[in-house]
Enzyme design. Sequence first.
Site, PDB file in Angstrom:
ATOM      1  N   LYS A  37       0.849  -1.194   0.000  1.00 44.94           N
ATOM      2  CA  LYS A  37       0.000   0.000   0.000  1.00 44.94           C
ATOM      3  C   LYS A  37       0.889   1.250   0.000  1.00 44.94           C
ATOM      4  CE  LYS A  37      -4.424  -1.091   2.095  1.00 44.94           C
ATOM      5  NZ  LYS A  37      -4.507  -2.297   1.316  1.00 44.94           N
ATOM      6  N   ASP A  59      -1.332  -1.790  -4.328  1.00 45.83           N
ATOM      7  CA  ASP A  59      -2.748  -1.572  -4.021  1.00 45.83           C
ATOM      8  C   ASP A  59      -3.105  -0.118  -4.348  1.00 45.83           C
ATOM      9  OD1 ASP A  59      -2.934  -4.130  -2.977  1.00 45.83           O
ATOM     10  OD2 ASP A  59      -3.247  -3.501  -0.902  1.00 45.83           O
ATOM     11  N   MET A  60      -4.399   0.132  -4.567  1.00 45.09           N
ATOM     12  CA  MET A  60      -4.842   1.516  -4.759  1.00 45.09           C
ATOM     13  C   MET A  60      -5.633   1.967  -3.536  1.00 45.09           C
ATOM     14  SD  MET A  60      -4.656   4.085  -6.768  1.00 45.09           S
ATOM     15  CE  MET A  60      -4.278   3.610  -8.442  1.00 45.09           C
ATOM     16  N   GLN A  69      -9.863   1.244  -9.612  1.00 50.70           N
ATOM     17  CA  GLN A  69     -11.175   1.083  -8.971  1.00 50.70           C
ATOM     18  C   GLN A  69     -12.307   1.555  -9.875  1.00 50.70           C
ATOM     19  OE1 GLN A  69      -9.431   3.799  -6.405  1.00 50.70           O
ATOM     20  NE2 GLN A  69      -9.190   2.433  -4.655  1.00 50.70           N
ATOM     21  N   ARG A 126      -5.032  -4.842 -11.891  1.00 56.13           N
ATOM     22  CA  ARG A 126      -6.084  -5.484 -11.083  1.00 56.13           C
ATOM     23  C   ARG A 126      -7.326  -4.586 -11.085  1.00 56.13           C
ATOM     24  NH1 ARG A 126      -4.726  -5.125  -5.050  1.00 56.13           N
ATOM     25  NH2 ARG A 126      -3.206  -6.743  -5.490  1.00 56.13           N
ATOM     26  N   LYS A 182     -13.986  -3.193  -7.605  1.00 53.97           N
ATOM     27  CA  LYS A 182     -15.108  -2.249  -7.531  1.00 53.97           C
ATOM     28  C   LYS A 182     -14.688  -0.980  -6.787  1.00 53.97           C
ATOM     29  CE  LYS A 182     -18.762  -5.713  -7.836  1.00 53.97           C
ATOM     30  NZ  LYS A 182     -19.995  -6.276  -7.266  1.00 53.97           N
ATOM     31  N   GLY A 183     -13.806  -1.118  -5.803  1.00 51.65           N
ATOM     32  CA  GLY A 183     -13.365   0.053  -5.019  1.00 51.65           C
ATOM     33  C   GLY A 183     -13.824  -0.050  -3.593  1.00 51.65           C
ATOM     34  N   ALA A 184     -12.889   0.088  -2.669  1.00 56.90           N
ATOM     35  CA  ALA A 184     -13.193  -0.144  -1.256  1.00 56.90           C
ATOM     36  C   ALA A 184     -13.385   1.150  -0.460  1.00 56.90           C
ATOM     37  CB  ALA A 184     -12.061  -0.954  -0.628  1.00 56.90           C
ATOM     38  N   ARG A 217     -13.123  -4.005   8.706  1.00 59.21           N
ATOM     39  CA  ARG A 217     -13.553  -3.652   7.342  1.00 59.21           C
ATOM     40  C   ARG A 217     -14.293  -4.823   6.690  1.00 59.21           C
ATOM     41  NH1 ARG A 217      -8.651  -1.790   4.100  1.00 59.21           N
ATOM     42  NH2 ARG A 217      -8.189  -0.667   6.006  1.00 59.21           N
TER      43      ARG A 217
HETATM   44  P1  FAD Z   1     -19.499  -7.217  -3.741  1.00 56.71           P
HETATM   45  O1  FAD Z   1     -20.352  -6.183  -4.426  1.00 56.71           O
HETATM   46  O2  FAD Z   1     -19.000  -6.972  -2.365  1.00 56.71           O
HETATM   47  O3  FAD Z   1     -20.244  -8.604  -3.735  1.00 56.71           O
HETATM   48  C1  FAD Z   1     -20.866  -9.045  -4.932  1.00 56.71           C
HETATM   49  C2  FAD Z   1     -21.314 -10.468  -4.797  1.00 56.71           C
HETATM   50  O4  FAD Z   1     -20.189 -11.317  -4.488  1.00 56.71           O
HETATM   51  C3  FAD Z   1     -22.301 -10.702  -3.692  1.00 56.71           C
HETATM   52  O5  FAD Z   1     -23.585 -10.342  -4.062  1.00 56.71           O
HETATM   53  C4  FAD Z   1     -22.121 -12.209  -3.473  1.00 56.71           C
HETATM   54  O6  FAD Z   1     -22.758 -12.910  -4.513  1.00 56.71           O
HETATM   55  C5  FAD Z   1     -20.620 -12.378  -3.644  1.00 56.71           C
HETATM   56  N1  FAD Z   1     -19.943 -12.269  -2.331  1.00 56.71           N
HETATM   57  C6  FAD Z   1     -19.259 -11.219  -1.847  1.00 56.71           C
HETATM   58  N2  FAD Z   1     -18.768 -11.491  -0.608  1.00 56.71           N
HETATM   59  C7  FAD Z   1     -19.165 -12.748  -0.313  1.00 56.71           C
HETATM   60  C8  FAD Z   1     -19.008 -13.607   0.820  1.00 56.71           C
HETATM   61  N3  FAD Z   1     -18.345 -13.214   1.898  1.00 56.71           N
HETATM   62  N4  FAD Z   1     -19.553 -14.826   0.774  1.00 56.71           N
HETATM   63  C9  FAD Z   1     -20.239 -15.234  -0.328  1.00 56.71           C
HETATM   64  N5  FAD Z   1     -20.434 -14.458  -1.415  1.00 56.71           N
HETATM   65  C10 FAD Z   1     -19.921 -13.244  -1.413  1.00 56.71           C
HETATM   66  N6  FAD Z   1     -10.110  -2.228  -3.174  1.00 56.71           N
HETATM   67  C11 FAD Z   1      -9.425  -1.082  -3.351  1.00 56.71           C
HETATM   68  O7  FAD Z   1     -10.005   0.010  -3.291  1.00 56.71           O
HETATM   69  N7  FAD Z   1      -8.053  -1.112  -3.566  1.00 56.71           N
HETATM   70  C12 FAD Z   1      -7.363  -2.273  -3.681  1.00 56.71           C
HETATM   71  O8  FAD Z   1      -6.143  -2.249  -3.877  1.00 56.71           O
HETATM   72  C13 FAD Z   1      -8.088  -3.491  -3.545  1.00 56.71           C
HETATM   73  N8  FAD Z   1      -7.462  -4.683  -3.666  1.00 56.71           N
HETATM   74  C14 FAD Z   1      -8.202  -5.835  -3.622  1.00 56.71           C
HETATM   75  C15 FAD Z   1      -7.569  -7.062  -3.850  1.00 56.71           C
HETATM   76  C16 FAD Z   1      -8.318  -8.229  -3.873  1.00 56.71           C
HETATM   77  C17 FAD Z   1      -7.628  -9.529  -4.150  1.00 56.71           C
HETATM   78  C18 FAD Z   1      -9.728  -8.179  -3.667  1.00 56.71           C
HETATM   79  C19 FAD Z   1     -10.557  -9.422  -3.717  1.00 56.71           C
HETATM   80  C20 FAD Z   1     -10.342  -6.982  -3.404  1.00 56.71           C
HETATM   81  C21 FAD Z   1      -9.605  -5.797  -3.373  1.00 56.71           C
HETATM   82  N9  FAD Z   1     -10.211  -4.580  -3.116  1.00 56.71           N
HETATM   83  C22 FAD Z   1      -9.491  -3.422  -3.275  1.00 56.71           C
HETATM   84  C23 FAD Z   1     -11.609  -4.524  -2.571  1.00 56.71           C
HETATM   85  C24 FAD Z   1     -12.668  -4.272  -3.661  1.00 56.71           C
HETATM   86  O9  FAD Z   1     -12.579  -2.957  -4.124  1.00 56.71           O
HETATM   87  C25 FAD Z   1     -14.080  -4.520  -3.106  1.00 56.71           C
HETATM   88  O10 FAD Z   1     -14.325  -3.615  -2.075  1.00 56.71           O
HETATM   89  C26 FAD Z   1     -14.315  -5.915  -2.581  1.00 56.71           C
HETATM   90  O11 FAD Z   1     -13.692  -6.885  -3.370  1.00 56.71           O
HETATM   91  C27 FAD Z   1     -15.821  -6.236  -2.560  1.00 56.71           C
HETATM   92  O12 FAD Z   1     -16.356  -6.196  -3.863  1.00 56.71           O
HETATM   93  P2  FAD Z   1     -16.762  -7.505  -4.719  1.00 56.71           P
HETATM   94  O13 FAD Z   1     -16.335  -7.256  -6.152  1.00 56.71           O
HETATM   95  O14 FAD Z   1     -16.205  -8.725  -4.108  1.00 56.71           O
HETATM   96  O15 FAD Z   1     -18.320  -7.515  -4.784  1.00 56.71           O
END
Ligand code: FAD
Length: 278
Positions: free
Chosen positions: A73, A107-108, A137, A158, A161-163, A259
Amino acid sequence: MIPPIARSFVAGEVPATAITHVAGLNERNVGGILNLLGEHYEEPADATADAEEYVTLVQDIAAADLDACISVKPSQLGLDLGADVFEGHLERIVAAGQEHDVFVWIDMEDHTTTNVTLDAFEHHARATDGDVGVCVQANLERTRSDLDRLAELPGKVRLVKGAYDEPSAIAHTSKKAIDDAFRACIRQAFETFDDGVAVASHDPEMIALAEECHDEYGTPYEVQMLMGVRETAQYELAESRPVYQYVPYGNRWLSYFYRRIRERKGNALFALRAVLTS
Ligand code: FAD
């Protein structure tokens, strides 16, 4: 000590436990993305200590011959103290990655850091001819044009969606708008990138779209998911495509764990079930 409830999401406090976790993943054909937990340091010594640990970690990954990379990060490497601090630490880590053939992801973090992060990525992507990756993101409106810039560079990208909760003036904020933007980013990246796309999502619909785009454009890709989230799906997906699990470790685990719980009620139930059945 990490309490049992957090152990599903964090691979221990020391590098050795994280390395052991990744060795177990490798046996199931899943790679590891190791992340030492830490961010927004105000003391230079904290950023220096984490940079040094990453250098040692890279050596450990190579010595154990793991299918693993690292993800850092910017604010952990001192971005809040100055862009030069971040860039200096990143330089050392990327050099270690080059020496030991270990891929380095950046990471972003929130939108105030996007430009400096992409600039650092561009520098190292060109200097290493693609042995680094960066996260972008979909919730940020700028990302489609950032993807145009990134398509011209070596290295991997990578997509997430954005955290971070970003202001509505510069970001999509509803779930529908973010999902639509994510779909558009996936299509654009597969159409325009050569070096590979990482789709980092637990969303089955987005992973299916990535597979569809891979079939259409032939672009190499990998799926990335977090430790403790949809792990059975990770093992199943790994039978037919590269899958990497993001594996956080370290003693600064508390805010990361909160988180994950805030993000999804199901994660709390999963963590609780893991405790009750252990
Ligand atoms: P969500 O909208 O959270 O979920 C969509 C669907 O996925 C849900 O409806 C469900 O069907 C399924 N799902 C989700 N969670 C679960 C669960 N616990 N159990 C079962 N099904 C589930 N963000 C950043 O801003 N910067 C970064 O550098 C960054 N790096 C990342 C690296 C990795 C490897 C990953 C996986 C995520 C990273 N993120 C990062 C976080 C990202 O931005 C999202 O906030 C996070 O991944 C949640 O979005 P999602 O795409 O999983 O979908």
